[in-house]
Design an enzyme around this catalytic site. Sequence first.
Site, short mmCIF file in Angstrom:
data_model
loop_
_atom_site.label_atom_id
_atom_site.label_comp_id
_atom_site.label_asym_id
_atom_site.label_seq_id
_atom_site.Cartn_x
_atom_site.Cartn_y
_atom_site.Cartn_z
N ASP A 231 -9.22 -14.38 -16.40
CA ASP A 231 -10.40 -13.89 -17.11
C ASP A 231 -10.82 -12.54 -16.54
O ASP A 231 -10.89 -12.37 -15.31
CB ASP A 231 -11.54 -14.90 -16.98
CG ASP A 231 -12.72 -14.54 -17.87
OD1 ASP A 231 -12.65 -14.85 -19.07
OD2 ASP A 231 -13.69 -13.94 -17.38
N ASN A 239 -17.78 -3.44 -22.50
CA ASN A 239 -18.05 -3.22 -23.93
C ASN A 239 -19.42 -2.59 -24.15
O ASN A 239 -19.58 -1.69 -24.97
CB ASN A 239 -17.96 -4.55 -24.69
CG ASN A 239 -16.54 -4.93 -25.05
OD1 ASN A 239 -15.66 -4.08 -25.17
ND2 ASN A 239 -16.29 -6.22 -25.22
N HIS A 244 -16.77 -1.04 -27.81
CA HIS A 244 -15.71 -2.03 -28.05
C HIS A 244 -14.33 -1.38 -28.17
O HIS A 244 -13.32 -2.00 -27.82
CB HIS A 244 -16.02 -2.82 -29.33
CG HIS A 244 -17.16 -3.77 -29.16
ND1 HIS A 244 -17.02 -5.02 -28.59
CD2 HIS A 244 -18.47 -3.65 -29.47
CE1 HIS A 244 -18.18 -5.63 -28.56
NE2 HIS A 244 -19.10 -4.82 -29.09
N ASP A 248 -11.08 -2.48 -26.07
CA ASP A 248 -9.74 -2.81 -26.58
C ASP A 248 -8.65 -2.17 -25.74
O ASP A 248 -7.58 -2.76 -25.53
CB ASP A 248 -9.61 -2.34 -28.04
CG ASP A 248 -10.41 -3.20 -29.00
OD1 ASP A 248 -10.86 -4.29 -28.59
OD2 ASP A 248 -10.58 -2.79 -30.16
N GLU A 274 -11.50 -12.23 -23.76
CA GLU A 274 -11.01 -11.52 -22.57
C GLU A 274 -10.26 -12.45 -21.63
O GLU A 274 -10.11 -12.19 -20.45
CB GLU A 274 -12.18 -10.86 -21.83
CG GLU A 274 -13.17 -11.80 -21.18
CD GLU A 274 -14.32 -12.23 -22.09
OE1 GLU A 274 -15.33 -12.69 -21.56
OE2 GLU A 274 -14.19 -12.11 -23.32
#
Length: 363
Positions: A231, A239, A244, A248, A274
């Site tokens: 994680d 973010n 965002h 990515d 994630e």
Amino acid sequence: MLRDLFINLTILVTFHYLFMLVFKEYFSKKEDTLLRQLCKGIASGLLSVVLMFFFIKTGQAMIDLRHIPLILTAFYGSIVQTFVATCIVIIGRLLIETNVVSFVNIFSLTMIVTASYLIAERHMNHVVKILLSITIGNLMASILFIIFVHETSFELHFTYWIFSYIAGVFNFYVIEHQTKAYQLLNLYEFQAHYDFLTGVLNKRKFDEVLSHAFSLKLKQPLHQISLLYIDIDYFKSINDQYGHHEGDIVLKEIGTTLIKNTRSSDYIGRIGGEEFAVLLPNCSVEKTWQSAERLRRKIADQPIYLQNGTSIHITVSIGCAYYPGTLTDIKQLPIIADQELYKAKQSGRNQVSFSARNRDHPT
């Protein structure tokens, strides 16, 4: 004559369709393995030879559509493939008959193939290139008819030209259609199995792999297998701070790092926003720990460059589960890995939690 030309056209379409079934999207791929290039060249050459045996006798002239496979080979194939196909046709022509006319035929075919290959390399509309190549082939054939057999019948030349155009263009569209169909099929298969953003397996496919591994394990109870849950730490803040789109980029970099730093036999999946997972077949407790630590350090040490030019460092928390170990049921692997991931995050993040290893190597 129309009936015989139609038979030639049918042979061409049938063989090209079969070639597409065998070679699929590789049929129209110039950059290919040498073995596949040789096979495609031989197949195309043999098709031209087959068409020679279905020649059409009209007066003193014998006509066929042997030039069409060679033109298409020059259009779609590499220079190796084109050369091999031409050699096969030359050998076939000499085996059928060896005289002045056969050598003139060989010379004209060589000129047609050379011209077609040079035209194929030009930046022009594909249909225009095919039509131009066929026109050159038709001109060469008509010149030979007139010079060697004094065949000047307008009906003969017109019919031959029309069928030649039909055969070439129709087979061109068959190849184009089949190639695009296979490319779309591969794309759909990729989208069905892989995460579009990171390039690793998507959750559905990873669950299938995991389920398959479980069924194998039931048949091989002494087999070792490990599962890592990974994680990204504080991904939400990335973010929120950078947007965002930049998030990515982080996900893509994590996916790339996981692919580069795992074995080819390992399976990597993105199982959440994630969250990633890595399945490690044939992996001992110690090697599982080493693999997890290596991944954690690689990710922590490697800066990620965002689109705005900013470089950031991120960390991950990793939870590990191992079978057989203390587990009595292999299906508990995901549960244990998730529990270990929670421990890693609760203990401060940027660390690996692996209770099975800690029991063997107490600190």
